[in-house]
Scaffold this motif. Sequence first.
Motif, PDB file in Angstrom:
ATOM      1  N   SER A 117      94.526 102.153 105.563  1.00 25.26           N
ATOM      2  CA  SER A 117      95.454 102.080 106.693  1.00 25.26           C
ATOM      3  C   SER A 117      96.283 103.357 106.724  1.00 25.26           C
ATOM      4  O   SER A 117      96.207 104.188 105.821  1.00 25.26           O
ATOM      5  N   LEU A 118      97.088 103.488 107.767  1.00 24.14           N
ATOM      6  CA  LEU A 118      98.017 104.605 107.879  1.00 24.14           C
ATOM      7  C   LEU A 118      99.364 104.135 107.326  1.00 24.14           C
ATOM      8  O   LEU A 118     100.186 103.589 108.049  1.00 24.14           O
ATOM      9  N   LEU A 119      99.545 104.318 106.050  1.00 26.04           N
ATOM     10  CA  LEU A 119     100.768 103.846 105.400  1.00 26.04           C
ATOM     11  C   LEU A 119     102.010 104.500 106.014  1.00 26.04           C
ATOM     12  O   LEU A 119     101.941 105.639 106.489  1.00 26.04           O
ATOM     13  N   PRO A 120     103.120 103.725 106.075  1.00 30.12           N
ATOM     14  CA  PRO A 120     103.365 102.450 105.392  1.00 30.12           C
ATOM     15  C   PRO A 120     102.924 101.205 106.171  1.00 30.12           C
ATOM     16  O   PRO A 120     103.254 100.094 105.768  1.00 30.12           O
ATOM     17  N   ARG A 121     102.206 101.382 107.275  1.00 35.92           N
ATOM     18  CA  ARG A 121     101.720 100.212 108.003  1.00 35.92           C
ATOM     19  C   ARG A 121     100.545  99.598 107.236  1.00 35.92           C
ATOM     20  O   ARG A 121      99.647 100.293 106.799  1.00 35.92           O
ATOM     21  N   TRP A 122     100.607  98.294 107.084  1.00 38.44           N
ATOM     22  CA  TRP A 122      99.574  97.490 106.451  1.00 38.44           C
ATOM     23  C   TRP A 122      99.368  97.828 104.983  1.00 38.44           C
ATOM     24  O   TRP A 122      98.263  98.124 104.543  1.00 38.44           O
ATOM     25  N   ARG A 123     100.459  97.777 104.228  1.00 33.39           N
ATOM     26  CA  ARG A 123     100.327  97.719 102.786  1.00 33.39           C
ATOM     27  C   ARG A 123      99.728  96.366 102.411  1.00 33.39           C
ATOM     28  O   ARG A 123      99.974  95.368 103.082  1.00 33.39           O
ATOM     29  N   GLY A 124      98.959  96.322 101.343  1.00 34.46           N
ATOM     30  CA  GLY A 124      98.468  95.031 100.890  1.00 34.46           C
ATOM     31  C   GLY A 124      96.966  94.878 100.960  1.00 34.46           C
ATOM     32  O   GLY A 124      96.209  95.839 101.097  1.00 34.46           O
ATOM     33  N   ALA A 125      96.521  93.616 100.900  1.00 34.19           N
ATOM     34  CA  ALA A 125      95.128  93.292 100.593  1.00 34.19           C
ATOM     35  C   ALA A 125      94.151  93.422 101.750  1.00 34.19           C
ATOM     36  O   ALA A 125      92.969  93.668 101.528  1.00 34.19           O
ATOM     37  N   ALA A 126      94.594  93.215 102.986  1.00 39.68           N
ATOM     38  CA  ALA A 126      93.638  93.137 104.100  1.00 39.68           C
ATOM     39  C   ALA A 126      94.050  94.034 105.267  1.00 39.68           C
ATOM     40  O   ALA A 126      94.231  93.564 106.392  1.00 39.68           O
ATOM     41  N   PRO A 127      94.170  95.336 105.050  1.00 41.22           N
ATOM     42  CA  PRO A 127      94.667  96.220 106.110  1.00 41.22           C
ATOM     43  C   PRO A 127      93.730  96.343 107.300  1.00 41.22           C
ATOM     44  O   PRO A 127      94.193  96.514 108.439  1.00 41.22           O
ATOM     45  N   ILE A 128      92.430  96.275 107.081  1.00 44.66           N
ATOM     46  CA  ILE A 128      91.482  96.437 108.189  1.00 44.66           C
ATOM     47  C   ILE A 128      91.524  95.208 109.095  1.00 44.66           C
ATOM     48  O   ILE A 128      91.612  95.315 110.325  1.00 44.66           O
ATOM     49  N   HIS A 129      91.465  94.030 108.499  1.00 35.89           N
ATOM     50  CA  HIS A 129      91.558  92.791 109.272  1.00 35.89           C
ATOM     51  C   HIS A 129      92.831  92.762 110.118  1.00 35.89           C
ATOM     52  O   HIS A 129      92.794  92.472 111.323  1.00 35.89           O
ATOM     53  N   ARG A 130      93.963  93.068 109.470  1.00 35.70           N
ATOM     54  CA  ARG A 130      95.254  92.912 110.151  1.00 35.70           C
ATOM     55  C   ARG A 130      95.444  93.933 111.258  1.00 35.70           C
ATOM     56  O   ARG A 130      96.103  93.640 112.266  1.00 35.70           O
ATOM     57  N   ALA A 131      94.899  95.118 111.094  1.00 39.51           N
ATOM     58  CA  ALA A 131      95.019  96.125 112.151  1.00 39.51           C
ATOM     59  C   ALA A 131      94.307  95.665 113.418  1.00 39.51           C
ATOM     60  O   ALA A 131      94.837  95.802 114.534  1.00 39.51           O
ATOM     61  N   ILE A 132      93.122  95.098 113.272  1.00 40.23           N
ATOM     62  CA  ILE A 132      92.384  94.596 114.437  1.00 40.23           C
ATOM     63  C   ILE A 132      93.080  93.375 115.017  1.00 40.23           C
ATOM     64  O   ILE A 132      93.271  93.269 116.238  1.00 40.23           O
ATOM     65  N   ALA A 137      95.980 100.365 118.005  1.00 42.71           N
ATOM     66  CA  ALA A 137      95.102 101.330 118.672  1.00 42.71           C
ATOM     67  C   ALA A 137      94.383 102.220 117.678  1.00 42.71           C
ATOM     68  O   ALA A 137      93.314 102.766 117.981  1.00 42.71           O
ATOM     69  N   GLN A 138      94.969 102.398 116.494  1.00 41.44           N
ATOM     70  CA  GLN A 138      94.353 103.244 115.486  1.00 41.44           C
ATOM     71  C   GLN A 138      94.698 102.754 114.090  1.00 41.44           C
ATOM     72  O   GLN A 138      95.644 101.998 113.884  1.00 41.44           O
ATOM     73  N   THR A 139      93.897 103.198 113.146  1.00 43.47           N
ATOM     74  CA  THR A 139      94.171 102.978 111.732  1.00 43.47           C
ATOM     75  C   THR A 139      93.696 104.233 111.024  1.00 43.47           C
ATOM     76  O   THR A 139      93.659 105.299 111.616  1.00 43.47           O
ATOM     77  N   GLY A 140      93.345 104.138 109.746  1.00 43.65           N
ATOM     78  CA  GLY A 140      92.884 105.337 109.062  1.00 43.65           C
ATOM     79  C   GLY A 140      92.843 105.151 107.566  1.00 43.65           C
ATOM     80  O   GLY A 140      92.839 104.038 107.043  1.00 43.65           O
ATOM     81  N   ILE A 141      92.819 106.271 106.867  1.00 42.72           N
ATOM     82  CA  ILE A 141      92.797 106.295 105.406  1.00 42.72           C
ATOM     83  C   ILE A 141      93.998 107.083 104.915  1.00 42.72           C
ATOM     84  O   ILE A 141      94.305 108.158 105.433  1.00 42.72           O
ATOM     85  N   LEU A 172      84.530  98.614 111.476  1.00 45.71           N
ATOM     86  CA  LEU A 172      85.640  99.496 111.130  1.00 45.71           C
ATOM     87  C   LEU A 172      85.658  99.764 109.621  1.00 45.71           C
ATOM     88  O   LEU A 172      85.967 100.882 109.185  1.00 45.71           O
ATOM     89  N   HIS A 173      85.322  98.761 108.838  1.00 47.53           N
ATOM     90  CA  HIS A 173      85.202  98.936 107.389  1.00 47.53           C
ATOM     91  C   HIS A 173      84.250 100.080 107.066  1.00 47.53           C
ATOM     92  O   HIS A 173      84.545 100.951 106.228  1.00 47.53           O
ATOM     93  N   ASP A 174      83.092 100.104 107.718  1.00 45.43           N
ATOM     94  CA  ASP A 174      82.092 101.120 107.413  1.00 45.43           C
ATOM     95  C   ASP A 174      82.599 102.521 107.774  1.00 45.43           C
ATOM     96  O   ASP A 174      82.348 103.483 107.040  1.00 45.43           O
ATOM     97  N   LYS A 175      83.298 102.640 108.895  1.00 47.06           N
ATOM     98  CA  LYS A 175      83.857 103.941 109.275  1.00 47.06           C
ATOM     99  C   LYS A 175      84.882 104.409 108.251  1.00 47.06           C
ATOM    100  O   LYS A 175      84.884 105.573 107.830  1.00 47.06           O
ATOM    101  N   LEU A 176      85.768 103.505 107.841  1.00 41.74           N
ATOM    102  CA  LEU A 176      86.827 103.875 106.916  1.00 41.74           C
ATOM    103  C   LEU A 176      86.288 104.136 105.514  1.00 41.74           C
ATOM    104  O   LEU A 176      86.796 105.011 104.802  1.00 41.74           O
TER     105      LEU A 176
END
Length: 318
Positions: A117-132, A137-141, A172-176
């Motif tokens: 994720s793009l920290l500090p957004r979505w710290r924790g166990a499931a950042p990809i799920h929660r972003a969707i 609009a975006q996430t990242g590494i 999205l998992h595969d891209k990240l």
Amino acid sequence: MRVIFAGTPEFAAVALQAIHAAGFTVPLVLTQPDRPAGRGMQLHASAVKQFALQHGIPVAQPTSLKLDGKYPEIAREAHELLRNTPHDVMVVAAYGLILPRSVLDIPRLGCINIHGSLLPRWRGAAPIHRAIESGDAQTGITIMHMEEGLDTGPMLHMQSVPIAADDTTGSLHDKLAQLGGEMITETLRQLQQGAIPATVQPEQGVTYAAKISKEEAGLDFNLSAEQLARKIRAFNPFPGAHATIAGTTVKFWHAQVVDITSGKPPGSIISANAQEGVLVACGTHSLRLTELQKPGGKRLPASEFLKGFPIESSQSFC
């Protein structure tokens, strides 16, 4: 550069593969213990362990790293192994165990985490799920130096990825994962040349990505069609969004928001046919289910699903 790697699922295995392919020495891999999976509940090695064994990399699978935890003897053995394995840095990606200060202090260059994720957004166990699920609009590494807090460490690198309208957690998992592998190898190359400037995470914008539970994948059609469509994408491939109709639990894998207000109660079937799929009334607008699955069956397009599981307009999902 000698890199101990700690990770468990496919997301981490992609990073390990990139590190190995880039020529870095990996003297040891840490991963979660084998878990039962599948219908026969046979023990299965993690994706990281499978890659390590295929490439002759030693593997350790401690159940704990906390010296003051439930299994202090196991933790002490793991600490001794880390101290006795010559290395410069530890790379961590979706490992699943908490690294206490006593472990973080062992590598000469510290522990570096690959976070989805793009920290500090979505710290924790499931950042990809929660972003969707949240409609981001975006996430990242983010590549960061680890500290004792949950994903709170100073950031070394960050790169964003747009979330497409049809992205699922799987896609999205595969891209990240691919991006994470590229970014960690570049980070390690830079570390070979010297220290990398780090940026402290901002205090504003902190959110937490709680672990996904199977229970929350049950859909409430009182929500808007947009919210439900995001949940279906977020819970694909795990745990699979679902609802019950005529006493049978049906999973949903793909859906579209339709700007139709039928006047029917949420969850009611508006129409169900091969041409239009299964159209369901929601709290706001409607949802067209285009790929479904019944228990024990395959994921099918709505046109094929309806041949073996007829749905009538008098029925409702609950």
